[in-house]
Design a protein around this motif. Sequence first.
Motif, PDB file in Angstrom:
ATOM      1  N   VAL A   1     -18.390  20.499-101.073  1.00  0.00           N
ATOM      2  CA  VAL A   1     -17.853  21.506-100.933  1.00  0.00           C
ATOM      3  C   VAL A   1     -16.665  20.909 -99.428  1.00  0.00           C
ATOM      4  O   VAL A   1     -16.873  19.367 -99.054  1.00  0.00           O
ATOM      5  CB  VAL A   1     -18.747  22.388 -99.302  1.00  0.00           C
ATOM      6  N   PRO A   2     -15.489  21.550 -99.451  1.00  0.00           N
ATOM      7  CA  PRO A   2     -14.486  21.431 -98.924  1.00  0.00           C
ATOM      8  C   PRO A   2     -14.676  21.113 -97.507  1.00  0.00           C
ATOM      9  O   PRO A   2     -15.821  21.200 -97.148  1.00  0.00           O
ATOM     10  CB  PRO A   2     -13.726  22.319 -99.079  1.00  0.00           C
ATOM     11  N   LEU A   3     -14.346  19.918 -96.529  1.00  0.00           N
ATOM     12  CA  LEU A   3     -14.244  19.090 -96.260  1.00  0.00           C
ATOM     13  C   LEU A   3     -13.706  19.943 -94.595  1.00  0.00           C
ATOM     14  O   LEU A   3     -14.817  20.169 -93.338  1.00  0.00           O
ATOM     15  CB  LEU A   3     -13.512  17.993 -95.537  1.00  0.00           C
ATOM     16  N   GLU A   4     -13.715  20.893 -94.470  1.00  0.00           N
ATOM     17  CA  GLU A   4     -13.091  21.923 -93.546  1.00  0.00           C
ATOM     18  C   GLU A   4     -14.059  22.792 -93.053  1.00  0.00           C
ATOM     19  O   GLU A   4     -14.445  23.572 -92.451  1.00  0.00           O
ATOM     20  CB  GLU A   4     -12.412  22.865 -94.197  1.00  0.00           C
ATOM     21  N   VAL A   5     -14.756  23.086 -94.493  1.00  0.00           N
ATOM     22  CA  VAL A   5     -16.306  24.117 -94.982  1.00  0.00           C
ATOM     23  C   VAL A   5     -16.947  23.150 -94.087  1.00  0.00           C
ATOM     24  O   VAL A   5     -18.066  23.770 -92.849  1.00  0.00           O
ATOM     25  CB  VAL A   5     -16.615  24.495 -95.697  1.00  0.00           C
ATOM     26  N   ILE A   6     -17.546  21.515 -94.179  1.00  0.00           N
ATOM     27  CA  ILE A   6     -17.972  20.833 -93.088  1.00  0.00           C
ATOM     28  C   ILE A   6     -18.501  21.196 -91.629  1.00  0.00           C
ATOM     29  O   ILE A   6     -18.994  21.781 -90.432  1.00  0.00           O
ATOM     30  CB  ILE A   6     -18.716  20.067 -93.920  1.00  0.00           C
ATOM     31  N   VAL A   7     -17.188  20.984 -91.564  1.00  0.00           N
ATOM     32  CA  VAL A   7     -16.814  21.233 -89.672  1.00  0.00           C
ATOM     33  C   VAL A   7     -16.449  22.604 -89.529  1.00  0.00           C
ATOM     34  O   VAL A   7     -17.589  22.712 -88.505  1.00  0.00           O
ATOM     35  CB  VAL A   7     -15.025  20.587 -89.589  1.00  0.00           C
ATOM     36  N   GLY A   8     -16.479  23.784 -90.312  1.00  0.00           N
ATOM     37  CA  GLY A   8     -16.762  24.611 -89.409  1.00  0.00           C
ATOM     38  C   GLY A   8     -18.016  25.286 -89.590  1.00  0.00           C
ATOM     39  O   GLY A   8     -18.191  25.754 -88.294  1.00  0.00           O
ATOM     40  N   ARG A   9     -18.816  24.319 -90.415  1.00  0.00           N
ATOM     41  CA  ARG A   9     -20.369  24.521 -90.250  1.00  0.00           C
ATOM     42  C   ARG A   9     -21.390  24.614 -88.771  1.00  0.00           C
ATOM     43  O   ARG A   9     -22.282  24.800 -87.975  1.00  0.00           O
ATOM     44  CB  ARG A   9     -21.270  24.019 -91.467  1.00  0.00           C
ATOM     45  N   LEU A  10     -20.414  22.643 -88.980  1.00  0.00           N
ATOM     46  CA  LEU A  10     -21.262  22.397 -87.805  1.00  0.00           C
ATOM     47  C   LEU A  10     -21.081  22.756 -86.182  1.00  0.00           C
ATOM     48  O   LEU A  10     -21.694  22.742 -85.101  1.00  0.00           O
ATOM     49  CB  LEU A  10     -20.519  20.621 -87.972  1.00  0.00           C
ATOM     50  N   LEU A  11     -19.725  22.728 -86.206  1.00  0.00           N
ATOM     51  CA  LEU A  11     -19.253  24.003 -85.047  1.00  0.00           C
ATOM     52  C   LEU A  11     -20.096  25.307 -84.568  1.00  0.00           C
ATOM     53  O   LEU A  11     -20.184  25.485 -83.546  1.00  0.00           O
ATOM     54  CB  LEU A  11     -17.549  24.647 -85.672  1.00  0.00           C
ATOM     55  N   GLN A  12     -19.735  25.888 -85.751  1.00  0.00           N
ATOM     56  CA  GLN A  12     -20.770  27.086 -85.839  1.00  0.00           C
ATOM     57  C   GLN A  12     -22.109  26.995 -85.384  1.00  0.00           C
ATOM     58  O   GLN A  12     -22.790  27.699 -83.978  1.00  0.00           O
ATOM     59  CB  GLN A  12     -20.563  27.886 -86.875  1.00  0.00           C
ATOM     60  N   LYS A  13     -23.313  26.243 -86.112  1.00  0.00           N
ATOM     61  CA  LYS A  13     -24.147  25.681 -85.961  1.00  0.00           C
ATOM     62  C   LYS A  13     -24.378  25.406 -83.991  1.00  0.00           C
ATOM     63  O   LYS A  13     -25.088  25.549 -83.429  1.00  0.00           O
ATOM     64  CB  LYS A  13     -24.643  24.556 -86.575  1.00  0.00           C
ATOM     65  N   ALA A  14     -23.030  24.817 -83.787  1.00  0.00           N
ATOM     66  CA  ALA A  14     -23.319  24.164 -82.057  1.00  0.00           C
ATOM     67  C   ALA A  14     -22.620  25.402 -81.157  1.00  0.00           C
ATOM     68  O   ALA A  14     -22.557  25.272 -80.163  1.00  0.00           O
ATOM     69  CB  ALA A  14     -22.563  22.952 -81.927  1.00  0.00           C
ATOM     70  N   GLY A  15     -22.453  26.588 -81.972  1.00  0.00           N
ATOM     71  CA  GLY A  15     -21.785  27.641 -81.392  1.00  0.00           C
ATOM     72  C   GLY A  15     -19.855  26.895 -80.329  1.00  0.00           C
ATOM     73  O   GLY A  15     -20.071  27.704 -79.347  1.00  0.00           O
ATOM     74  N   LYS A  16     -19.333  26.006 -81.056  1.00  0.00           N
ATOM     75  CA  LYS A  16     -18.153  25.127 -80.747  1.00  0.00           C
ATOM     76  C   LYS A  16     -16.992  25.713 -81.253  1.00  0.00           C
ATOM     77  O   LYS A  16     -16.934  26.170 -82.292  1.00  0.00           O
ATOM     78  CB  LYS A  16     -18.579  23.993 -80.705  1.00  0.00           C
ATOM     79  N   THR A  17     -15.962  25.389 -80.113  1.00  0.00           N
ATOM     80  CA  THR A  17     -14.458  25.827 -80.837  1.00  0.00           C
ATOM     81  C   THR A  17     -13.623  24.622 -81.324  1.00  0.00           C
ATOM     82  O   THR A  17     -13.772  23.686 -80.377  1.00  0.00           O
ATOM     83  CB  THR A  17     -13.688  27.121 -79.887  1.00  0.00           C
ATOM     84  N   ILE A  18     -12.793  24.880 -81.714  1.00  0.00           N
ATOM     85  CA  ILE A  18     -11.788  23.827 -82.180  1.00  0.00           C
ATOM     86  C   ILE A  18      -9.967  24.600 -82.702  1.00  0.00           C
ATOM     87  O   ILE A  18      -9.722  25.503 -82.607  1.00  0.00           O
ATOM     88  CB  ILE A  18     -11.715  22.790 -83.414  1.00  0.00           C
TER      89      ILE A  18
END
Lengths: 415, 415
Positions: free
Chosen positions: A252-269
């Motif tokens: 899976v593209p790296l940015e998708v992993i970043v997105g999933r982790l952020l969403q799970k934590a309810g955080k923004t970038i």
Amino acid sequence: MRAEIITIGDELLIGQVVDTNSAWMAEKLNEAGIELYQITSVHDSREHIIKALDEAFSRADIVLTTGGLGPTADDITKHVLCDYFHTRLVEDSRVREHIKELYSGRPDVLNRLTATQWLVPEDAIILPNRVGSAPLMIFHHGQQLLASMPGVPYEMKIAMEEQIMPYIGSQTISIIHKTLLVNGIPESALAILLEDFEADKPQYIHLAYLPKDGLIRLRLSAYGEADEEEMNKWFEQLKRLVKDYLVADEDVPLEVIVGRLLQKAGKTISTAESCTGGKLASLLNKHSGSSAFYWGSIISYDNSVKQHLLSVPEEMIRLHGVVSEEVVRQMATAVRSQIGTDYAIATSGIAGPTGGTKEKPVGTVWIAWATPTDTYAECFHLGALREQITDRACQKALVRMIQILRNEEENRKEN
Amino acid sequence: MRAEIITIGDELLIGQVVDTNSAWMAEKLNEAGIELYQITSVHDSREHIIKALDEAFSRADIVLTTGGLGPTADDITKHVLCDYFHTRLVEDSRVREHIKELYSGRPDVLNRLTATQWLVPEDAIILPNRVGSAPLMIFHHGQQLLASMPGVPYEMKIAMEEQIMPYIGSQTISIIHKTLLVNGIPESALAILLEDFEADKPQYIHLAYLPKDGLIRLRLSAYGEADEEEMNKWFEQLKRLVKDYLVADEDVPLEVIVGRLLQKAGKTISTAESCTGGKLASLLNKHSGSSAFYWGSIISYDNSVKQHLLSVPEEMIRLHGVVSEEVVRQMATAVRSQIGTDYAIATSGIAGPTGGTKEKPVGTVWIAWATPTDTYAECFHLGALREQITDRACQKALVRMIQILRNEEENRKEN
């Protein structure tokens, strides 16, 4: 069940167009349990197309062609297929009505050349092309089958998903690919680490190494001979062996992993980018749903932008240079507070071909990651070619971001 | 002189990797007067590679292969080529020293697997690979020739430019391609406009239509039978015929044209991007030398960023929606003054797949262009697929920017 792809078009063979279709189609075929044996790109030439069809049908059950279906004289695929399958063109009223509807209110498109698009081979099965004028054609050739689609990528994708794949249907054998993303170990060292694993695993499970921009994709594949359970067993073992270098356990593209982790934590970038120039931003918002975690960026290509929008003091640039730990840290913390996100990534580097010095050669890139509690920075040397440097910088930025987010996830669990 | 490319790797046939190498190589071959006849992608399988080699040598003088040269067990190209050309692997001390130097200070890379990279076919001509460990191999096969290169794109590019192409040498026939970029006319209408031209031109000059994202590339090609002068004559005639739709008279990316026009005028540009999310920025700074005219961007993906960094009033968003003429005009003028450039482009649209309404369906994109004297805005409907929408939005933004800059250039000349 075996398929081949023939992509048709002079543009492919003079380097004017990159064939992105085949990889996408390959993935769809594999998902449906159909092995793709070969991809062949040929000219808009009758004799060349016929030779390629003969060869493909000597090896495969299914032949997919793309391209050569436009209304202009250089596009000949439909005529060649008519001859190849000994049939002739006839008017198809459904296709005619569809095209008239598609271009209603566009008299400039509804001309006599467009009208040739509703002439279709008499013996072909015609499937609707929802988004274009070229009809999708299926020819049966004994037990074999040919499907012809347009070469325009989005028309091909819709055709393949909505018409061709459902028509072909899923096959019985199960093709399984499982991929790990690994970072921070050379390919040859990884292969030595995995020698016992390679010797132990059954022959019918294949292990492949795909290095790309510093990351390695490690893929296990089986074509019908291993079931999900057996694959999982070997995959888990592989995962344990490379755990110190593991970035992800799927392709899976790296940015998708970043997105999933952020969403799970309810955080923004957010990002502040100099050398990557918006590439990191466009990766972070490439996929649908990204507005949940990605808020924005300041692309500070010119130093004046670093000073005015990211409060990088002129003095700092003079003392340390614009490609420096100090500047990149300031960029990361400034964009984080300017845009008001939880995390931020900043890049500053020398993408070349000019601008390098002895101390900071082309390829030197500083990256900083700002979090609610800390700011980290790291210097990388990412090669000598402009595009490679910016691609690798994005990859490094995302890999470290994943590690930071995973660590924080672990910490939350422990607390 | 005719060439074929064989790209080797399972990853190409399961859709894990897009083959970008072939198009790049095709261009180089054409520039050198070598016609590329076919591109074939095959598995990392001995029997498959041998079959493809046999077929390619039955048609072409030169066969170029990429891929399968890594040190790991899944890479078999070198061994298969040894068998195919009836030779064996021997140690090459120059390659060994080169690899040792390349990885000096990296004991983790200099392991026994990497050492297999200095085993090379005895009867091959070995050319140095400046940036990697896989040797470049040339095999002579009677009057024919095979060159084997790594599949990693930047290694292949350096190999091709510095070693393989100089070795092959330029050939005598002259392949000429000339391309116009055309905008604002359907492909079929363009073909009708050019019917007389098609009938008049000699058979050996080919005309091809390549539509992409709303733009059409119109290409004249000749393989040895027309010289530069004759091609120029037909090309100029073609140019006159399509002058109302002409964007450029060469096949060059739109952002390069924008860059040239800006540099010529000594002007600068910035962007404010919502739906394009940094894609326009990264196009504008993709090529070397872009820091002369591109200064920076504000990527305002979240509405808060539009308000805080681009002074879009909350009231305006409430009244007109974030995808509106008012908002995109404000974004363009604000980023122009924030970053202090002469020109600015702003985008706001619905890239989907969610967020569409009946009045503003997915694919609706507002774009604004701010100049020192005016601000223009236009609404587009750019399809239904996320990537297509953002790509087309960038294209529309650049096409109009080119027109604005050309008009201003004309006006300067007149004054």
